[in-house]
Motif scaffolding. Structure first.
Motif, PDB file in Angstrom:
ATOM      1  N   LEU A   1       0.825  -1.201   0.000  1.00  0.00           N
ATOM      2  CA  LEU A   1       0.000   0.000   0.000  1.00  0.00           C
ATOM      3  C   LEU A   1       0.867   1.261   0.000  1.00  0.00           C
ATOM      4  CD1 LEU A   1      -2.764  -1.079   2.547  1.00  0.00           C
ATOM      5  CD2 LEU A   1      -2.888  -1.115   0.057  1.00  0.00           C
TER       6      LEU A   1
ATOM      7  N   HIS B   1       1.830   4.859  -2.894  1.00  0.00           N
ATOM      8  CA  HIS B   1       1.912   6.274  -2.489  1.00  0.00           C
ATOM      9  C   HIS B   1       0.565   6.788  -1.978  1.00  0.00           C
ATOM     10  CE1 HIS B   1       5.929   6.342  -4.184  1.00  0.00           C
ATOM     11  NE2 HIS B   1       5.453   5.878  -5.331  1.00  0.00           N
ATOM     12  N   LEU B   2      -0.106   5.924  -1.228  1.00  0.00           N
ATOM     13  CA  LEU B   2      -1.389   6.305  -0.644  1.00  0.00           C
ATOM     14  C   LEU B   2      -1.158   7.066   0.655  1.00  0.00           C
ATOM     15  CD1 LEU B   2      -3.348   2.944  -1.082  1.00  0.00           C
ATOM     16  CD2 LEU B   2      -3.401   4.944  -2.592  1.00  0.00           C
TER      17      LEU B   2
ATOM     18  N   ILE C   1      -5.749   6.371   4.326  1.00  0.00           N
ATOM     19  CA  ILE C   1      -6.296   5.281   3.513  1.00  0.00           C
ATOM     20  C   ILE C   1      -5.638   3.960   3.903  1.00  0.00           C
ATOM     21  CG2 ILE C   1      -6.463   4.306   1.185  1.00  0.00           C
ATOM     22  CD1 ILE C   1      -6.846   7.078   0.096  1.00  0.00           C
ATOM     23  N   ILE C   2      -4.319   3.984   4.038  1.00  0.00           N
ATOM     24  CA  ILE C   2      -3.598   2.763   4.422  1.00  0.00           C
ATOM     25  C   ILE C   2      -4.116   2.237   5.759  1.00  0.00           C
ATOM     26  CG2 ILE C   2      -1.343   1.836   5.098  1.00  0.00           C
ATOM     27  CD1 ILE C   2      -0.072   3.765   3.092  1.00  0.00           C
TER      28      ILE C   2
ATOM     29  N   LEU D   1     -11.062   2.339  -3.904  1.00  0.00           N
ATOM     30  CA  LEU D   1     -10.285   3.434  -4.486  1.00  0.00           C
ATOM     31  C   LEU D   1     -10.030   3.186  -5.966  1.00  0.00           C
ATOM     32  CD1 LEU D   1      -8.687   6.067  -4.083  1.00  0.00           C
ATOM     33  CD2 LEU D   1      -6.689   4.653  -3.498  1.00  0.00           C
TER      34      LEU D   1
END
Length: 270
Positions: free
Chosen positions: A156, A160-161, A165-166, A181
């Motif tokens: 994840l 580059h989230l 979100i991760i 997403l």
């Protein structure tokens, strides 16, 4: 430490007698933004803003009800044992294909009653529908649903989230694919495509059919990553089967209407 990660609260605020969930707020925002965009375009196409406002008053509740019915039907083993949960849509569990069916049926009936072109109506509505779907997936994010299979945090991070979100993809001790997403981004790209197709002046109905094809292609592949799919059999995912059917039907209608001369008018014509 991963064990200290806390999920985002799915409840936006609690009035005591009523808990307002982010799921409903996000879907409501998607509907309102989509309506705003559709009414502006409807005005330019000579339909009138009030036409879409009137239609949405029927389309939204019917789409939500049909989306829930669709979901419950394919999860009947569970809901037959828990009938009290059938109406609890704030916990998730609405199927977009069911919503599309309800919305299209509403548009067909509405257009006949108002003596309007069905294809003209749905062409105007298509980008708004896809935008609403892109926004609505973030309601799934808040509920930690519509995710894919297990992955690592490193995977994840390599996407580059942002951390929020991760961290939200950390569910019961594991990280998962943020398929909500993937679909949201795919849908947003589709909105850009549909807005471009407006300017290319396709034949009437073809913007809507482009929407059906674009969404179905993305949904087919993204659905293959998910772990919570509604299943037709042990190996067939309902959304993938429906996506293939919709692609074939949309292409067939496109060709039939062109060859048969039923798509004589173009989008930018009155």
């Amino acid at each position: 430490m991963e064990q200290d990660i806390q999920p985002l609260n799915p409840i936006a605020f609690d009035l005591g007698f009523l808990a307002v969930h982010w799921y409903g707020i996000i879907i409501g925002f998607g509907v309102l933004l989509g309506l705003y965009i559709a009414t502006r375009e409807a005005d330019r196409r000579g339909i009138g803003k009030e036409t879409f406002v009137d239609m949405i008053l029927f389309a939204v509740p019917i789409a939500i009800i049909s989306a829930r019915i669709y979901y419950v039907i394919f999860q009947w083993d569970y809901y037959s044992q828990n009938p009290g949960q059938i109406i609890q849509i704030w916990n998730g569990g609405i199927a977009i294909h069911g919503a599309i069916i309800g919305a299209v049926i509403t548009a067909i009936v509405f257009s006949k009653v108002r003596k309007l072109s069905f294809w003209k109506l749905v062409d105007v509505a298509a980008p708004s529908l896809l935008l609403g779907q892109a926004i609505g997936r973030w309601g799934n994010f808040m509920n930690q649903e519509a995710h894919g299979g297990e992955v690592t945090r490193a995977f994840l991070e390599n996407l580059h989230l942002p951390n929020f979100i991760i961290n939200q993809m950390y569910i019961e001790g594991s990280y998962y694919h943020p398929t909500f997403l993937y679909e949201s981004i795919w849908n947003l790209l589709g909105v850009v495509l549909l807005l471009f197709l407006r300017r290319s002046n396709l034949h009437r109905g073809e913007i809507f059919l482009s929407y059906v094809i674009w969404y179905s292609v993305g949904r087919f592949f993204i659905e293959g990553l998910r772990t919570d799919s509604l299943m037709l059999t042990e190996t067939l995912r309902i959304a993938q089967v429906i996506s293939i059917v919709l692609i074939v039907v949309a292409i067939g209608l496109w060709v039939y209407r062109r060859v048969g001369g039923y798509a004589d008018k173009k989008y930018l014509e009155a």
